[in-house]
Structure formats: structure tokens, C-alpha cells
Design an enzyme around this catalytic site. Structure first.
Site: not given
Ligand code: UD2
Length: 332
Positions: A66, A89, A132, A156, A285
Site C-alpha cells: 500500500d 493507484a 480525470s 473524487y 445529476g
Molecule cells: C463517469 C464518472 C464521472 C466522471 C466521468 C469522466 C461515475 C459514476 N461517474 O461518469 O464522475 O469521472 O466518468 O468523464 O463513475 N449508463 C447506462 N446504463 C448503464 C450504465 C451507464 O445507460 O448500465 C449511462 C449513464 O447513465 C451515462 C452514460 O451511460 O449517461 C455513461 O455512464 P458512465 O458511468 O460510464 O460515465 P459518466 O461519464 O456518466
């Protein structure tokens, strides 16, 4: 029996989080370039299996530890004397970071300080950091350029943003060559699909492979800048090895917005017998569109994300072993 590679005199790179999704691909790329790599990982979310090919390479060493433990990163630097540290990490779940702020602080911010300080004490020339697109928050001006004012909306994103500042501060104060890479939506083999908050592509890949229906939140018209992990690994390797980089933050993205429905179409073409997708209300959100500007990466890092989404998804699906032949996609 696997043939072992010859030792090289390439640069020495310490990779934190080496057994993880991005870490293991980055390790493979660096070894392919002839670097000598020490990987460190506590295996809390990473897997030794991800390092299967790396461990057959005599230029690779693995330490299970770690990096936030007392003197861990310092002792690794003292022993290995890396030219660069690629610091990957961290706590990758945005949701868990929100639920456990102390853990987020320790793994996503304090760890970065420990890396920077160990680099200073042991004369490590360069630090590459996994930042990110989350640092931008729900920024209205797309495509996002690095000069946009960061507005993280999660703990995050806050920790990633603060980590960038820590490293840039060490750059300004002690000459550490800091490269903070702001990854957009990364996908590819070895990404954990287990949580509902895993990246959408890893969830889709696993569900299609298992013959289960996927769920689209919203109408599927949302867009993301999806980057293949092989491209991310190449950006990391360039950032670690390219001579003469001055301290910088840099998007790692394609600059091409892709709709979620397009992702769905590709998977359906690869799995024509899959059950129909389900639709559910958009998650509260969530942002509708995310897109990065890739110009700085091209200009200063010499990096272009060149994996097309279709071929990246196809390779990912085939790595899981159940997708139809490439012809299925060609006729989609
Ligand atoms: C991720 C991160 C965000 C940021 C971003 C980087 C999370 C929760 N969010 O969000 O904080 O780091 O990436 O650009 O980690 N979706 C579906 N079906 C599913 C899963 C997701 O429709 O089974 C949709 C989701 O509602 C969204 C899109 O796919 O509209 C992308 O989702 P994601 O969680 O892969 O990524 P993101 O960009 O929302």
C-alpha cells in the site's frame, strides 16, 4: 514455457496501481518500449492476473504494498531509483469516494503528496498522474480545453484537482517534471464491470457476453468521449518517456462525441441474439454530454487517440470470448 525477455537498459519507471485496469495496460506498453518497470499495487482492487504477461518479462518487478503505508513509496524509490513515477493507484469509484471521504483523501490526494515528496527526496525526474475529466464537473463549454476553470462536483474530482495542484507545486518549487493526464471515459479489457457505477461499456460488454439485457438510462442520446485503454496506456507511456516535457495538465480524449445508442448498436451487431435493451429514467445529476479537446495532447505530448470506437468495442467484446466474428460488425 514462456520465453523470458532479455534485460534492457531502458528508463526505469515505477508504476503505482500496476495491477489495475489502466496500470496493467500501461505496464505492458512500457515493457514493450524496453523500459524497466517496477509495479506496486496492494491488490485491493487490482489483480495479479492482469500482470500475467508482464511477469514473464525479466524487465518487470512487482511489489505488493500500500503506497500510503509508512515509507513505502520512499523505500521503493530508494531501491529502484526510477527515472519516472507513473502514479495510477487510487480509489476509482466516484460513488465510494463520495461515501468514504477519508478514504478518498488518503488514496486520491495524500498518496499523490507522498509520491511527489518521494520523487523530490530521491531525485526522480518526472511524475505522471492519472487525473480525470471529473475535474471539469458539469462544465458548459464543450469541447473542454485545459484552460477551462475546473469545477469538480464530486469529492473524487476535488481530490484529482488538488493532486494536480500538489504536483504542479512540486514542479514549480523543485523542478519535478509533472504531467497530469485528464482521462475521459476509458474502456477496454480488464475494467471492472461489477458495480452499477462501473463504466457503461464494461457493464454492456459483460451483460452482452452473458446474454443478459442492458439498461439505458435516459433515451441513449447522451454522448461521451470514449477512449480505449490501449490509447490511455500509450499516452501514459509517452508522458513517462518523452524527453523535455515541461510541467503540464493535458486531456486524454478523442475529441469525438459518441452517443450511447451507437455503443449499443455496436454491441448488438456483435451479439445479434442478445435480448432487447431496457430503458429506465436518466440518473439524477448526470451530465448529458462530455467531450474533450485533444489538441494539447497532440501538440505537446505527440499523442493522438487513434482507436476507433467500433474497433475498440469489437476488440473488447472479443477479449471476453463470446462476440460474433468481425464480419458481424462490418455488416451492421
Ligand atoms: C463517469 C464518472 C464521472 C466522471 C466521468 C469522466 C461515475 C459514476 N461517474 O461518469 O464522475 O469521472 O466518468 O468523464 O463513475 N449508463 C447506462 N446504463 C448503464 C450504465 C451507464 O445507460 O448500465 C449511462 C449513464 O447513465 C451515462 C452514460 O451511460 O449517461 C455513461 O455512464 P458512465 O458511468 O460510464 O460515465 P459518466 O461519464 O456518466
Amino acid at each position: 514455457m514462456i520465453a523470458r525477455t532479455k534485460p534492457t537498459n531502458g528508463p526505469r519507471i515505477l508504476v503505482t496501481g500496476a495491477a489495475g485496469f489502466i496500470g496493467s495496460h500501461t505496464t505492458d506498453q512500457l515493457l514493450g518500449l524496453g523500459c524497466r518497470v517496477m509495479g506496486v499495487d496492494d491488490l485491493s482492487t487490482g489483480h495479479l492476473m492482469n500482470l500475467r504477461s508482464a511477469t514473464a518479462n525479466s524487465n518487470f518487478r512487482f511489489v505488493r504494498a500500500d503506497i500510503t503505508g509508512p515509507n513505502v513509496i520512499e523505500e521503493l524509490c530508494a531501491g529502484f531509483r526510477p527515472d519516472a513515477i507513473v502514479h495510477l493507484a487510487g480509489l476509482v469509484s466516484v460513488v465510494r469516494a463520495q461515501e468514504e471521504p477519508n478514504l478518498n483523501y488518503r488514496l486520491n490526494l495524500h498518496a499523490t503528496h507522498l509520491v511527489a515528496e518521494a520523487a523530490r527526496l530521491h531525485g526522480v525526474r518526472r511524475a505522471v498522474f492519472a487525473s480525470s475529466a471529473a475535474i471539469y464537473g458539469d462544465h458548459p463549454d464543450l469541447p473542454l480545453t485545459e484552460s477551462a476553470l475546473p469545477q469538480p462536483i464530486s469529492l473524487y474530482g476535488m481530490a484529482k484537482r488538488a493532486s494536480e495542484e500538489v504536483l504542479m507545486g512540486y514542479g514549480a518549487s523543485f523542478g519535478l517534471e509533472t504531467v497530469c493526464l485528464r482521462y475521459f471515459n476509458v474502456y477496454g479489457p480488464r475494467q471492472d464491470p461489477k458495480s452499477p457505477y462501473s463504466g457503461v461499456i464494461s457493464i454492456f460488454a459483460e451483460r452482452f457476453a452473458a446474454g443478459n439485457p442492458v439498461t439505458i438510462f435516459g433515451d441513449g442520446s447522451q454522448t461521451r468521449d470514449f477512449v480505449a485503454v490501449e490509447d490511455i496506456a500509450r499516452a501514459n507511456a509517452l508522458a513517462a518517456t518523452r524527453p523535455g516535457l515541461s510541467p503540464m495538465v493535458c486531456n486524454v480524449c478523442t475529441g469525438r462525441p459518441r452517443r450511447l445508442l451507437t455503443v449499443l448498436d455496436v454491441f448488438r451487431s456483435l451479439h445479434p441474439d442478445a435480448p432487447a435493451p431496457q430503458f429506465a429514467p436518466a440518473r439524477p445529476g448526470e451530465i448529458q454530454h462530455s467531450l474533450g479537446n485533444p489538441e494539447r495532447a497532440a501538440d505537446r505530448l505527440g499523442f493522438v487517440a487513434n482507436t476507433e470506437l467500433e474497433s475498440g468495442l469489437r476488440a473488447f467484446a472479443q477479449s471476453l470470448g463470446t462476440a460474433n466474428s468481425p464480419q458481424a460488425l462490418a455488416t451492421a
